[in-house]
Design a protein around this motif. Structure first.
Motif, PDB file in Angstrom:
ATOM      1  N   GLY A  32       0.895  -1.279   0.027  1.00  0.00           N
ATOM      2  CA  GLY A  32       0.138   0.075   0.056  1.00  0.00           C
ATOM      3  C   GLY A  32       0.723   1.375  -0.080  1.00  0.00           C
ATOM      4  N   ASN A  33       1.854   1.402   0.792  1.00  0.00           N
ATOM      5  CA  ASN A  33       2.689   2.498   0.978  1.00  0.00           C
ATOM      6  C   ASN A  33       3.341   2.505  -0.471  1.00  0.00           C
ATOM      7  OD1 ASN A  33       2.038   3.211   3.435  1.00  0.00           O
ATOM      8  ND2 ASN A  33       3.621   1.887   4.422  1.00  0.00           N
ATOM      9  N   LEU A  34       3.806   1.770  -1.126  1.00  0.00           N
ATOM     10  CA  LEU A  34       4.344   1.914  -2.253  1.00  0.00           C
ATOM     11  C   LEU A  34       3.823   2.258  -3.550  1.00  0.00           C
ATOM     12  CD1 LEU A  34       7.241   1.407  -3.871  1.00  0.00           C
ATOM     13  CD2 LEU A  34       6.337  -0.882  -4.323  1.00  0.00           C
ATOM     14  N   VAL A  35       2.505   1.624  -3.573  1.00  0.00           N
ATOM     15  CA  VAL A  35       1.380   2.204  -4.504  1.00  0.00           C
ATOM     16  C   VAL A  35       1.017   3.797  -4.170  1.00  0.00           C
ATOM     17  CG1 VAL A  35      -1.033   1.825  -5.144  1.00  0.00           C
ATOM     18  CG2 VAL A  35       0.526   0.033  -4.773  1.00  0.00           C
ATOM     19  N   ARG A  36       0.720   3.951  -2.949  1.00  0.00           N
ATOM     20  CA  ARG A  36       0.507   5.478  -2.553  1.00  0.00           C
ATOM     21  C   ARG A  36       1.586   6.490  -3.082  1.00  0.00           C
ATOM     22  NH1 ARG A  36      -0.402   4.404   2.491  1.00  0.00           N
ATOM     23  NH2 ARG A  36      -2.608   3.986   2.174  1.00  0.00           N
ATOM     24  N   MET A  37       2.721   6.067  -2.835  1.00  0.00           N
ATOM     25  CA  MET A  37       3.894   6.878  -3.043  1.00  0.00           C
ATOM     26  C   MET A  37       4.293   7.172  -4.571  1.00  0.00           C
ATOM     27  SD  MET A  37       7.975   6.535  -2.087  1.00  0.00           S
ATOM     28  CE  MET A  37       8.167   5.178  -3.225  1.00  0.00           C
ATOM     29  N   LEU A  38       3.856   6.187  -5.540  1.00  0.00           N
ATOM     30  CA  LEU A  38       4.021   6.100  -6.745  1.00  0.00           C
ATOM     31  C   LEU A  38       2.906   6.911  -7.452  1.00  0.00           C
ATOM     32  CD1 LEU A  38       5.124   4.980  -9.465  1.00  0.00           C
ATOM     33  CD2 LEU A  38       3.531   3.020  -9.483  1.00  0.00           C
ATOM     34  N   VAL A  39       1.818   6.925  -6.984  1.00  0.00           N
ATOM     35  CA  VAL A  39       0.458   7.730  -7.691  1.00  0.00           C
ATOM     36  C   VAL A  39       0.892   8.802  -7.037  1.00  0.00           C
ATOM     37  CG1 VAL A  39      -1.807   7.858  -7.278  1.00  0.00           C
ATOM     38  CG2 VAL A  39      -0.952   5.463  -7.632  1.00  0.00           C
ATOM     39  N   ASN A  40       1.207   9.324  -5.866  1.00  0.00           N
ATOM     40  CA  ASN A  40       1.331  10.429  -5.425  1.00  0.00           C
ATOM     41  C   ASN A  40       2.414  11.353  -6.311  1.00  0.00           C
ATOM     42  OD1 ASN A  40      -0.838  11.198  -3.701  1.00  0.00           O
ATOM     43  ND2 ASN A  40       0.501  10.353  -2.000  1.00  0.00           N
ATOM     44  N   SER A  41       3.470  10.636  -6.553  1.00  0.00           N
ATOM     45  CA  SER A  41       4.567  11.216  -7.345  1.00  0.00           C
ATOM     46  C   SER A  41       4.134  11.532  -8.955  1.00  0.00           C
ATOM     47  CB  SER A  41       5.725  10.245  -7.423  1.00  0.00           C
ATOM     48  OG  SER A  41       6.330  10.172  -6.183  1.00  0.00           O
ATOM     49  N   LEU A  42       3.503  10.505  -9.396  1.00  0.00           N
ATOM     50  CA  LEU A  42       2.955  10.742 -10.800  1.00  0.00           C
ATOM     51  C   LEU A  42       1.913  11.836 -10.840  1.00  0.00           C
ATOM     52  CD1 LEU A  42       2.365   7.184 -12.103  1.00  0.00           C
ATOM     53  CD2 LEU A  42       3.349   8.915 -13.392  1.00  0.00           C
ATOM     54  N   VAL A  43       0.867  11.664 -10.105  1.00  0.00           N
ATOM     55  CA  VAL A  43       0.048  13.018 -10.143  1.00  0.00           C
ATOM     56  C   VAL A  43       0.822  14.433  -9.955  1.00  0.00           C
ATOM     57  CG1 VAL A  43      -1.981  14.143  -8.775  1.00  0.00           C
ATOM     58  CG2 VAL A  43      -2.009  11.672  -9.384  1.00  0.00           C
ATOM     59  N   TRP A  44       1.257  14.633  -8.967  1.00  0.00           N
ATOM     60  CA  TRP A  44       1.856  15.896  -8.596  1.00  0.00           C
ATOM     61  C   TRP A  44       2.967  16.153  -9.744  1.00  0.00           C
ATOM     62  CZ3 TRP A  44      -1.457  18.657  -6.605  1.00  0.00           C
ATOM     63  CH2 TRP A  44      -2.597  17.964  -5.558  1.00  0.00           C
ATOM     64  N   THR A  45       3.763  15.283 -10.305  1.00  0.00           N
ATOM     65  CA  THR A  45       4.694  15.561 -11.397  1.00  0.00           C
ATOM     66  C   THR A  45       3.991  16.138 -12.518  1.00  0.00           C
ATOM     67  OG1 THR A  45       6.241  14.032 -10.264  1.00  0.00           O
ATOM     68  CG2 THR A  45       6.679  14.730 -12.703  1.00  0.00           C
ATOM     69  N   VAL A  46       3.057  15.208 -12.983  1.00  0.00           N
ATOM     70  CA  VAL A  46       2.161  15.394 -14.247  1.00  0.00           C
ATOM     71  C   VAL A  46       1.538  17.156 -13.996  1.00  0.00           C
ATOM     72  CG1 VAL A  46       0.423  14.951 -15.706  1.00  0.00           C
ATOM     73  CG2 VAL A  46       2.046  13.116 -14.761  1.00  0.00           C
ATOM     74  N   LEU A  47       1.201  17.157 -12.798  1.00  0.00           N
ATOM     75  CA  LEU A  47       0.354  18.544 -12.540  1.00  0.00           C
ATOM     76  C   LEU A  47       1.435  19.433 -12.582  1.00  0.00           C
ATOM     77  CD1 LEU A  47      -2.570  19.712 -11.887  1.00  0.00           C
ATOM     78  CD2 LEU A  47      -1.793  19.651  -9.501  1.00  0.00           C
ATOM     79  N   GLY A  48       2.595  19.364 -12.144  1.00  0.00           N
ATOM     80  CA  GLY A  48       3.497  20.495 -12.095  1.00  0.00           C
ATOM     81  C   GLY A  48       3.955  20.741 -13.435  1.00  0.00           C
ATOM     82  N   VAL A  49       4.356  19.661 -14.274  1.00  0.00           N
ATOM     83  CA  VAL A  49       4.861  20.017 -15.671  1.00  0.00           C
ATOM     84  C   VAL A  49       3.834  20.587 -16.263  1.00  0.00           C
ATOM     85  CG1 VAL A  49       5.139  18.749 -17.775  1.00  0.00           C
ATOM     86  CG2 VAL A  49       6.275  17.995 -15.586  1.00  0.00           C
ATOM     87  N   ALA A  50       2.283  20.475 -16.260  1.00  0.00           N
ATOM     88  CA  ALA A  50       1.232  20.857 -16.941  1.00  0.00           C
ATOM     89  C   ALA A  50       1.297  22.463 -16.507  1.00  0.00           C
ATOM     90  CB  ALA A  50      -0.234  20.206 -16.510  1.00  0.00           C
ATOM     91  N   VAL A  51       1.269  22.760 -15.180  1.00  0.00           N
ATOM     92  CA  VAL A  51       1.412  24.208 -14.748  1.00  0.00           C
ATOM     93  C   VAL A  51       2.580  25.015 -15.507  1.00  0.00           C
ATOM     94  CG1 VAL A  51       1.615  25.572 -12.794  1.00  0.00           C
ATOM     95  CG2 VAL A  51      -0.161  23.741 -12.599  1.00  0.00           C
ATOM     96  N   VAL A  52       3.639  24.255 -15.425  1.00  0.00           N
ATOM     97  CA  VAL A  52       4.957  25.190 -16.133  1.00  0.00           C
ATOM     98  C   VAL A  52       4.680  25.158 -17.780  1.00  0.00           C
ATOM     99  CG1 VAL A  52       7.325  25.015 -16.347  1.00  0.00           C
ATOM    100  CG2 VAL A  52       6.326  24.431 -14.276  1.00  0.00           C
ATOM    101  N   TRP A  53       4.036  24.102 -18.313  1.00  0.00           N
ATOM    102  CA  TRP A  53       3.917  24.316 -19.903  1.00  0.00           C
ATOM    103  C   TRP A  53       2.927  25.434 -19.911  1.00  0.00           C
ATOM    104  CZ3 TRP A  53      -0.673  22.715 -22.753  1.00  0.00           C
ATOM    105  CH2 TRP A  53      -0.299  22.643 -24.159  1.00  0.00           C
TER     106      TRP A  53
END
Length: 56
Positions: A32-53
């Motif tokens: 569970g902790n690994l899944v949670r970390m992976l999803v959070n990293s993916l979501v916030w990285t994609v959102l950050g890249v979109a905002v910068v773009w």
């Protein structure tokens, strides 16, 4: 029983929400902790890249 939340828990809750939702949807207790970390990293990285773009 009444739950008491700290200020840091309330501030962190929206940032951890995507991972918590994914973890509950998968029902994964073993990793569970690994899944949670992976999803959070993916979501916030994609959102950050979109905002910068959009801003750039």
């Amino acid at each position: 029983m009444r739950k008491i939340f700290s200020v840091s828990h309330v501030i962190a809750w929206p940032f951890l929400l995507p991972g918590n939702v994914a973890c509950h949807a998968l029902g994964s207790d073993e990793h569970g902790n690994l899944v949670r970390m992976l999803v959070n990293s993916l979501v916030w990285t994609v959102l950050g890249v979109a905002v910068v773009w959009i801003v750039a």
